[in-house]
Design an enzyme around this catalytic site. Structure first.
Site, short mmCIF file in Angstrom:
data_model
loop_
_atom_site.label_atom_id
_atom_site.label_comp_id
_atom_site.label_asym_id
_atom_site.label_seq_id
_atom_site.Cartn_x
_atom_site.Cartn_y
_atom_site.Cartn_z
N CYS A 185 -11.24 5.47 1.62
CA CYS A 185 -10.40 4.59 2.46
C CYS A 185 -10.42 4.90 3.95
O CYS A 185 -10.92 4.11 4.75
CB CYS A 185 -8.94 4.64 2.01
SG CYS A 185 -8.70 4.10 0.31
N ASP A 196 -12.70 -2.13 1.62
CA ASP A 196 -13.04 -0.89 2.34
C ASP A 196 -14.07 -0.03 1.60
O ASP A 196 -14.71 0.83 2.19
CB ASP A 196 -11.79 -0.09 2.73
CG ASP A 196 -10.94 0.32 1.54
OD1 ASP A 196 -11.23 -0.10 0.40
OD2 ASP A 196 -9.96 1.07 1.76
#
Ligand SMILES: *[C@@H]1O[C@H](CO)[C@@H](O)[C@H](O)[C@H]1NC(C)=O
Ligand SMILES: *[C@@H]1O[C@H](CO)[C@@H](O)[C@H](O)[C@H]1NC(C)=O
Ligand SMILES: *[C@@H]1O[C@H](CO)[C@@H](O)[C@H](O)[C@H]1NC(C)=O
Ligand SMILES: *[C@@H]1O[C@H](CO)[C@@H](O)[C@H](O)[C@H]1NC(C)=O
Ligand SMILES: *[C@@H]1O[C@H](CO)[C@@H](O)[C@H](O)[C@H]1NC(C)=O
Length: 502
Positions: free
Chosen positions: A70, A306
């Site tokens: 992330c 992401d």
């Protein structure tokens, strides 16, 4: 009747003219999901993404991230840079995530800042960086990163209930009432309001919408709870596959999945899909609002994640942080003026290309220190030249050594195999060309960057033309000259900066 038609035609022309004169710069809406895979077909459950984005825009068959976790990947999206250049190595502040170093090095060089320089009204809605405004990040909710006109940033990591946001610098606490607090819906309402407000202002706008879905805890909205009860996780050829020729976490770290573990994986898979239905609703409302406001034809909409996700591949439960395609491939769809609808492209697109593309569409010169390139020539189909490789890099978080080999994680109440452990560190070169579809990866026994490139303890190589699921590591039997070239390429990309990364 003829007069009426002429009058209507005149109004239409006037409307078009007004639009061209006052908003020649296009609006840009970026929708970023959290942990959404493409290889396990999660997009298939989102009918509005299909009808409003895929059927109306360009679908990237080869969209990837340069780091499968992330905070580093989001930092790459925001800056247009590889991890080794923005130096956010993992999700914790001590590894650069939303840390003082991030604010010094990068925060004035993000998409929000540059888009405001390009004359845009900017708004961020949802997840920014994992540790935003947490006590150990060095800032609180009063910190609004430079360049954002509207700031609705989630404190900390993805959640669906019981979270706080910074609403333009003021803390707003949310509980667990679906109508008031379900985070995907809250973001949707904020985003819709921003579009309505912005279209009154005759200023181009840029929106960054970061949904919590489908990240753990993957809490579905009540009306979608149980929708996918009868959908077990896909049994890919690599599902619960004993792999003895991969790096230590996979080959020695994880036992085959028990029936209980398989059930946990199935449930997580179902919950993830159910949370994506609320994202689908968000897409639907954003598109409808743009249409009603009369700006849909002058707006680019990007849909992206992401990084990817694996669910049972090579015995690993739900996680990321591996170099295999499940983790590094992502959805990327773009619709907007000048883009053919319902087309696919096999050009490689990366997370580091997102910001350069926005700046290019906004008519703003892409800063030379960005490692990514504008995708505009691909969007408009005006080039035959394109990159055919890129780098993936990941630096172990150095948390518990046992994290890699299974432990009960209190937040999940389950046995999970998080890969945020010691020496899960690798660099890789992924190539997709007319001839090749392969990946070469080098593993390092360290957590700290910089790594001593070449001082690797283990290598993997997969030819995805013949082994699409990356089952067999053929490093030892692969062509020597080719491997040598890939090693040099990995070394070069590891040290690249700006132009030399292109
Ligand atoms: C938040 O940070 C600002 C700036 O550092 C500081 O002035 C303020 O006291 C902090 N507020 C809280 C509630 O900690
Ligand atoms: C989903 O339904 C189950 C009962 O079948 C319930 O325990 C759970 O709390 C529900 N979850 C949500 C998010 O509504
Ligand atoms: C996988 O490995 C386990 C031991 O770790 C063994 O019991 C099992 O039979 C193996 N499965 C296959 C398909 O090889
Ligand atoms: C790009 O243009 C070529 C040649 O005109 C065409 O064959 C191809 O379908 C186009 N691709 C896209 C994605 O529009
Ligand atoms: C990984 O780190 C652990 C300690 O955290 C160590 O015992 C182990 O030998 C290391 N493995 C490799 C392959 O470097």
């Amino acid at each position: 009747m003829g007069v009426a038609i002429m009058w209507i035609t005149g109004v239409v022309y006037l409307f078009i003219l007004v639009n061209v004169v006052y908003s020649s710069k296009p609006n840009i809406v970026y929708i970023l999901t959290d942990d959404q895979d493409i290889k396990l077909n999660s997009l298939d459950v989102q009918p509005k993404v299909k009808s409003m984005l895929i059927d109306e825009g360009l679908f990237f068959d080869n969209a990837f991230v340069t780091t499968p976790v992330c905070c580093p990947s989001r930092s790459s999206i925001l800056t247009g840079k590889y991890t080794h250049n923005h130096q956010t190595y993992e999700n914790k502040p001590e590894r650069g995530c939303n840390a003082p170093s991030w604010r010094q090095l990068n925060e004035k060089k993000t998409v929000g800042y540059y888009m405001s320089m390009a004359g845009y009204k900017t708004g961020l809605f949802g997840k920014y960086l994992n540790n935003y405004a947490l006590p150990d990040s060095g800032v609180n909710v009063t910190h609004i990163p430079p360049g954002w006109s509207k700031w609705f940033g989630l404190v900390g990591n993805s959640r669906f209930y019981d979270y706080s946001v910074s609403n333009d610098g003021k803390r707003e606490n949310h509980g667990d009432d679906y109508e008031k607090d379900y985070f995907t819906d809250v973001i949707k309402r904020e985003a819709v309001q921003f579009i309505k407000d912005s279209t009154q202002e005759n200023k181009p706008f840029f929106m960054y919408i970061g949904t919590p879905a489908p990240h753990r805890p993957a809490t579905p909205a009540p009306q979608y709870n149980h929708t996918f009860d009868n959908h077990p996780a896909p049994k890919t050829p690599s599902y619960n596959y004993n792999s003895t020729d991969k790096h230590w976490i996979i080959s020695k770290g994880t036992p085959p999945m028990s029936d209980t573990t398989k059930m946990i994986v199935d449930t997580l898979y179902q919950d993830r899909l159910e949370t994506l239905l609320s994202v689908d609703d968000l897409v639907g409302e954003v598109v409808a609002t743009l249409q009603t406001a009369g700006v849909l034809d002058n707006t680019y909409i990007f849909y992206n994640s992401d990084h990817g996700y694996h669910l049972g591949q090579f015995n690993q439960q739900g996680e990321k942080r591996q170099p295999y395609d499940e983790d590094i491939r992502v959805p990327l769809i773009v619709r907007g003026p000048g883009i053919n609808s319902g087309k696919k492209t096999n050009r490689i697109a990366l997370n580091i290309d997102i910001t350069p593309t926005f700046l290019d569409l906004a008519g703003f010169t892409v800063p030379e220190d960005m490692d990514g390139v504008s995708l505009k020539p691909v969007l408009f189909n005006t080039t035959n030249m394109w990159r055919d490789d890129f780098m993936v890099e990941y630096y172990g978080a150095g948390n518990t050594p046992s994290g890699c080999t299974g432990e009960i994680h209190p937040p999940h109440g389950q046995q999970v195999f998080l890969h945020d452990c010691h020496n899960n560190t690798f660099i890789a070169v992924r190539t997709i060309s007319d001839k090749y579809n392969n990946i070469y990866a080098e593993f390092y026994s360290t957590d700290a960057a910089p790594i001593a490139v070449g001082n690797t303890y283990f290598q993997e190589y997969y030819d995805l033309n013949t082994d699409y699921w990356e089952l067999k590591n053929t490093y030892n039997s692969a062509d020597n000259a080719m491997i040598q070239q890939l090693k040099e390429r990995a070394n070069k990309l590891y040290h690249c900066q700006g132009q030399s990364c292109h």
